[in-house]
Design a protein around this motif. Structure first.
Motif, PDB file in Angstrom:
ATOM      1  N   ALA A  94      18.534  44.743 -25.657  1.00 32.66           N
ATOM      2  CA  ALA A  94      18.300  46.146 -25.966  1.00 32.66           C
ATOM      3  C   ALA A  94      17.024  46.239 -26.354  1.00 32.66           C
ATOM      4  N   GLN A  95      16.485  45.137 -27.211  1.00 32.09           N
ATOM      5  CA  GLN A  95      15.333  44.718 -27.833  1.00 32.09           C
ATOM      6  C   GLN A  95      14.005  44.691 -26.815  1.00 32.09           C
ATOM      7  N   ILE A  96      14.550  43.645 -25.738  1.00 36.54           N
ATOM      8  CA  ILE A  96      14.324  43.626 -24.433  1.00 36.54           C
ATOM      9  C   ILE A  96      13.235  44.942 -23.806  1.00 36.54           C
ATOM     10  N   SER A  97      14.034  45.977 -23.683  1.00 34.37           N
ATOM     11  CA  SER A  97      14.440  47.280 -23.230  1.00 34.37           C
ATOM     12  C   SER A  97      13.401  48.180 -23.883  1.00 34.37           C
ATOM     13  N   LYS A  98      13.419  48.231 -24.728  1.00 36.07           N
ATOM     14  CA  LYS A  98      12.864  48.953 -26.210  1.00 36.07           C
ATOM     15  C   LYS A  98      11.413  48.263 -25.983  1.00 36.07           C
ATOM     16  N   ARG A  99      11.044  47.401 -26.127  1.00 35.49           N
ATOM     17  CA  ARG A  99       9.743  46.928 -26.042  1.00 35.49           C
ATOM     18  C   ARG A  99       8.807  47.687 -25.395  1.00 35.49           C
ATOM     19  N   GLU A 100       7.648  47.504 -26.544  1.00 36.11           N
ATOM     20  CA  GLU A 100       6.570  48.657 -26.366  1.00 36.11           C
ATOM     21  C   GLU A 100       5.581  47.922 -24.893  1.00 36.11           C
ATOM     22  N   GLU A 101       5.388  48.226 -23.854  1.00 30.10           N
ATOM     23  CA  GLU A 101       4.637  48.248 -22.766  1.00 30.10           C
ATOM     24  C   GLU A 101       3.599  47.129 -23.173  1.00 30.10           C
ATOM     25  N   ALA A 102       3.020  45.618 -23.103  1.00 27.79           N
ATOM     26  CA  ALA A 102       2.479  45.168 -23.786  1.00 27.79           C
ATOM     27  C   ALA A 102       0.928  45.308 -22.295  1.00 27.79           C
ATOM     28  N   SER A 103      -0.024  45.099 -22.770  1.00 24.92           N
ATOM     29  CA  SER A 103      -1.423  45.584 -21.289  1.00 24.92           C
ATOM     30  C   SER A 103      -1.384  44.337 -20.372  1.00 24.92           C
ATOM     31  N   LEU A 104      -1.604  44.367 -19.593  1.00 23.47           N
ATOM     32  CA  LEU A 104      -1.550  43.365 -17.944  1.00 23.47           C
ATOM     33  C   LEU A 104      -2.737  41.817 -18.551  1.00 23.47           C
ATOM     34  N   GLU A 105      -3.270  42.205 -19.090  1.00 17.25           N
ATOM     35  CA  GLU A 105      -4.428  41.005 -20.013  1.00 17.25           C
ATOM     36  C   GLU A 105      -3.919  40.025 -21.227  1.00 17.25           C
ATOM     37  N   LYS A 106      -2.725  40.753 -21.956  1.00 15.90           N
ATOM     38  CA  LYS A 106      -1.907  40.536 -22.863  1.00 15.90           C
ATOM     39  C   LYS A 106      -0.935  39.447 -21.832  1.00 15.90           C
TER      40      LYS A 106
END
Ligand SMILES: [Zn+2]
Length: 408
Positions: A94-106
């Motif tokens: 649940a935590q992984i699927s709800k996470r905000e998408e990080a930028s490719l650079e990050k």
């Protein structure tokens, strides 16, 4: 090899309090002679008596072959310290699927750092899961040998072909060794699982699957209920498309898995004795890959390592991702295993972290043990307890000699 070609080679003579070749007994004050390509030229048993000689490097500690991390997710490295521990697998998902998408650079910056850390701490080969192409460039340039497991999932049978084809497209961008593999028995349709298995058999590619990481996974297949099933249903899983009910999660797919290829079962935290006996009696190339620190982080539980060891299971070691671990150090996993299963000898755990991992990734012709002609890399483990012949909580690992070049 003739004498003249040997004398032309630049060699280093390296010694320490003990050398653990893995495939033979430890050598007290032994000497490894290694050439400029990292190839073992000689392994000298001094009978414990080291005489001073020109150019000999001596280290306090033990020398072991380069470590193998059989299960990692480099592309999740940016999630270090972002996930709440001990919420169980459904909570973790649940935590992984709800996470905000990080930028490719990050994502790339964190993966680069993780790759450097892995190498510095003595890892020479790594089985790494990729759901996307973000880390392919890092792996292509890395000093570590990577086998990329392109991991897919999907509950809807009708989408199986499309999902599989996009994995094939992704694999065309991947440099080096790769396989297309399923994520876990609870996240895949029977149709997609069969496609993956058929492809693995045809391509003779290594197969990997997250296995019995949570008690709820067995509950889902044995009783058709539980928290994981509820979570999966909420995400779109249906009984008509998913793998059928079975005694345990492992038996739900084991007969359908590819034949005559290496099978890496990841985690095995809730794998039963009957499951392990059934696997072993089939005499197939099955590796039980343990990631104990991630198991403690997610489920606060550990596999029955003593049972696996006593039944003769082939064990290898992984770290899982930095979403579920504070480090990608294989040595840290070895320490956790030692602390929780002190009756298991160091040389056994070392074999899991070296030779067995190299076997699992089909690289033991070069890696995993100190043998003439191999180039497994040389790792110095310091702060070793010579009395008990085991790691201490302060033990550290450092790569002294790089592994040799590997052909795919
Ligand atoms: Zn994993």
């Amino acid at each position: 090899m003739n004498k003249s070609s040997l004398t032309n080679r630049q060699t280093r003579k390296i010694s320490a309090n003990y050398i653990f070749p893995v495939t033979r007994k430890p050598l007290k004050n032994g000497i490894i002679v290694v050439d400029e390509n990292g190839e073992i030229v000689d392994l000298i048993d001094t009978d414990g008596v080291l005489r001073e000689q020109c150019g000999l490097e001596f280290y306090n500690g033990i020398l072991v072959p380069g470590l193998v991390n059989a299960h990692c997710h480099l592309e999740l490295s940016h999630l270090r310290n972002k996930i709440t521990p001990k919420t169980g697998l459904p909570g973790f998902i649940a935590q992984i699927s709800k996470r905000e998408e990080a930028s490719l650079e990050k994502i790339v910056r964190a993966a680069q750092k993780a790759d450097r850390e892995l190498h510095k701490q003595g890892v020479v080969a790594c089985g790494d899961i990729s759901n996307r192409a973000d880390t392919f460039g890092i792996k292509a340039k890395s000093k570590i040998f990577y086998h990329t497991f392109i991991e897919i999932f999907g509950f809807d049978s009708e989408r199986a072909k499309t999902i599989f084809e996009s994995a094939q497209v992704l694999s065309s961008e991947c440099y080096g060794d790769f396989s297309i593999v399923p994520h876990a028995p609870y996240s895949i349709s029977t149709a997609l699982f069969k496609m993956i298995a058929k492809n693995a058999e045809t391509k003779k590619s290594i197969f990997s699957i997250h296995n019995q990481e949570s008690a709820a996974e067995n509950e889902m297949f044995a009783q058709q209920n539980g928290v994981l099933m509820a979570r999966m249903k909420a995400l779109g899983w249906s009984a008509s498309d998913g793998l059928p009910p079975a005694k345990t999660a492992l038996t739900a797919y084991f007969a359908k898995k590819p034949k005559n290829v290496n099978i890496l079962l990841i985690h095995n935290t809730f794998t039963t004795k009957a499951d392990v006996e059934n696997v072993i009696k089939r005499k197939e190339k099955v590796f039980f890959v343990l990631c104990p620190k991630a198991n403690l982080f997610i489920e606060n539980a550990l596999p029955d390592v003593e049972m696996l060891h006593c039944l003769g299971a082939k064990i290898a070691i992984g770290t899982d991702s930095l979403a579920a671990n504070d480090t990608l150090s294989v040595l840290a996993e070895m320490k956790t295993l030692h602390q929780n299963f002190p009756q298991i000898a160091f040389h056994e755990i070392l074999k899991w972290a070296t030779k067995n991992g190299a076997d699992a990734l089909e690289k033991s012709q070069k890696l995993g043990s100190f043998e003439r002609g191999k180039a497994p890399g040389i790792v110095l483990i310091s702060k070793f307890d010579f009395k008990t012949k085991h790691l201490t909580k302060d033990s550290t690992a450092r790569l002294l000699v790089e592994q040799g070049k590997l052909s795919s």
